[in-house]
Scaffold this motif. Sequence first.
Motif, short mmCIF file in Angstrom:
data_model
loop_
_atom_site.label_atom_id
_atom_site.label_comp_id
_atom_site.label_asym_id
_atom_site.label_seq_id
_atom_site.Cartn_x
_atom_site.Cartn_y
_atom_site.Cartn_z
N LYS A 79 0.86 -1.86 -2.49
CA LYS A 79 0.94 -0.50 -3.03
C LYS A 79 -0.47 0.06 -3.03
O LYS A 79 -1.44 -0.69 -3.07
CB LYS A 79 1.55 -0.48 -4.43
CG LYS A 79 0.69 -1.14 -5.48
CD LYS A 79 1.37 -1.09 -6.85
CE LYS A 79 0.73 -2.02 -7.82
NZ LYS A 79 1.08 -3.41 -7.64
N LEU A 80 -0.57 1.37 -2.98
CA LEU A 80 -1.86 2.02 -3.06
C LEU A 80 -2.12 2.31 -4.53
O LEU A 80 -1.24 2.81 -5.23
CB LEU A 80 -1.84 3.33 -2.27
CG LEU A 80 -3.11 4.17 -2.29
CD1 LEU A 80 -4.26 3.42 -1.63
CD2 LEU A 80 -2.87 5.49 -1.60
N VAL A 81 -3.31 1.97 -5.02
CA VAL A 81 -3.68 2.20 -6.42
C VAL A 81 -4.78 3.24 -6.47
O VAL A 81 -5.77 3.14 -5.75
CB VAL A 81 -4.14 0.89 -7.11
CG1 VAL A 81 -4.53 1.15 -8.56
CG2 VAL A 81 -3.05 -0.17 -7.02
N VAL A 82 -4.60 4.26 -7.32
CA VAL A 82 -5.55 5.35 -7.46
C VAL A 82 -6.10 5.36 -8.88
O VAL A 82 -5.32 5.45 -9.84
CB VAL A 82 -4.89 6.71 -7.14
CG1 VAL A 82 -5.88 7.86 -7.33
CG2 VAL A 82 -4.31 6.71 -5.73
N ASP A 83 -7.41 5.22 -9.03
CA ASP A 83 -8.05 5.36 -10.33
C ASP A 83 -8.07 6.84 -10.71
O ASP A 83 -8.32 7.69 -9.85
CB ASP A 83 -9.48 4.83 -10.30
CG ASP A 83 -9.55 3.32 -10.14
OD1 ASP A 83 -8.52 2.65 -10.26
OD2 ASP A 83 -10.66 2.83 -9.88
N CYS A 84 -7.83 7.14 -11.99
CA CYS A 84 -7.79 8.55 -12.40
C CYS A 84 -7.97 8.66 -13.91
O CYS A 84 -7.98 7.66 -14.62
CB CYS A 84 -6.48 9.19 -11.97
SG CYS A 84 -5.01 8.41 -12.66
N ARG A 85 -8.12 9.89 -14.38
CA ARG A 85 -8.25 10.15 -15.82
C ARG A 85 -6.89 10.37 -16.47
O ARG A 85 -6.69 10.01 -17.61
CB ARG A 85 -9.14 11.38 -16.05
CG ARG A 85 -10.56 11.23 -15.55
CD ARG A 85 -11.32 10.22 -16.32
NE ARG A 85 -11.34 10.62 -17.73
CZ ARG A 85 -12.33 10.47 -18.54
NH1 ARG A 85 -13.42 9.91 -18.13
NH2 ARG A 85 -12.25 10.85 -19.78
N ILE A 109 2.86 4.39 -4.87
CA ILE A 109 1.48 4.68 -5.27
C ILE A 109 1.41 4.54 -6.78
O ILE A 109 2.22 5.14 -7.51
CB ILE A 109 1.02 6.09 -4.84
CG1 ILE A 109 1.16 6.27 -3.33
CG2 ILE A 109 -0.42 6.33 -5.28
CD1 ILE A 109 0.85 7.68 -2.85
N LEU A 110 0.45 3.76 -7.27
CA LEU A 110 0.24 3.55 -8.70
C LEU A 110 -1.03 4.28 -9.12
O LEU A 110 -2.06 4.18 -8.46
CB LEU A 110 0.10 2.05 -9.00
CG LEU A 110 -0.23 1.68 -10.44
CD1 LEU A 110 0.97 1.94 -11.34
CD2 LEU A 110 -0.66 0.22 -10.52
#
Length: 151
Positions: A6-12, A84-85
């Motif tokens: 899975k694609l992991v996206v760091d975010c606020r 996507i996580l």
Amino acid sequence: MALHWKLVVDCRDPHALADFWAGALEYAVEDPGALVAHLLEAGHLPEAAAVEHGGSRRFAALAAIRHPEDPFDPFSGTGQGRRILFQRVPEEKQGKNRLHLDVHAGEPGLDVLLARLEALGAVRVTEVDQGPAGHWWVMRDPEGNEFCAAG
């Protein structure tokens, strides 16, 4: 044998970004409500680690989207295919992405895709027209992550 990923996206704000990308890609936002309720009731998840979003209890620091045609676990809501996580991190985005998504317009065309993405909160940055080699817009999602919208 190919590996599952899975694609992991760091975010606020994982829930806002999951909502944006679900709309942009026409994916489904995963609903882990049953799992979160179970973990809360069993005392395995502190109340502070859960939030109300989309009509159910969710993990406060995580949200995910999945392709609507892929299988998923109905109890956990976890997709078992294209996924996507989004995970909350304390720091703001810094610098240019080293990895980005390209969203392809298909029918009815790039102008319609651009208008839909902007209505969801994306911002156009740079138009790139390389003639027969391709035409696209570099854009930013609501947290400033770059992606391309291509015709």
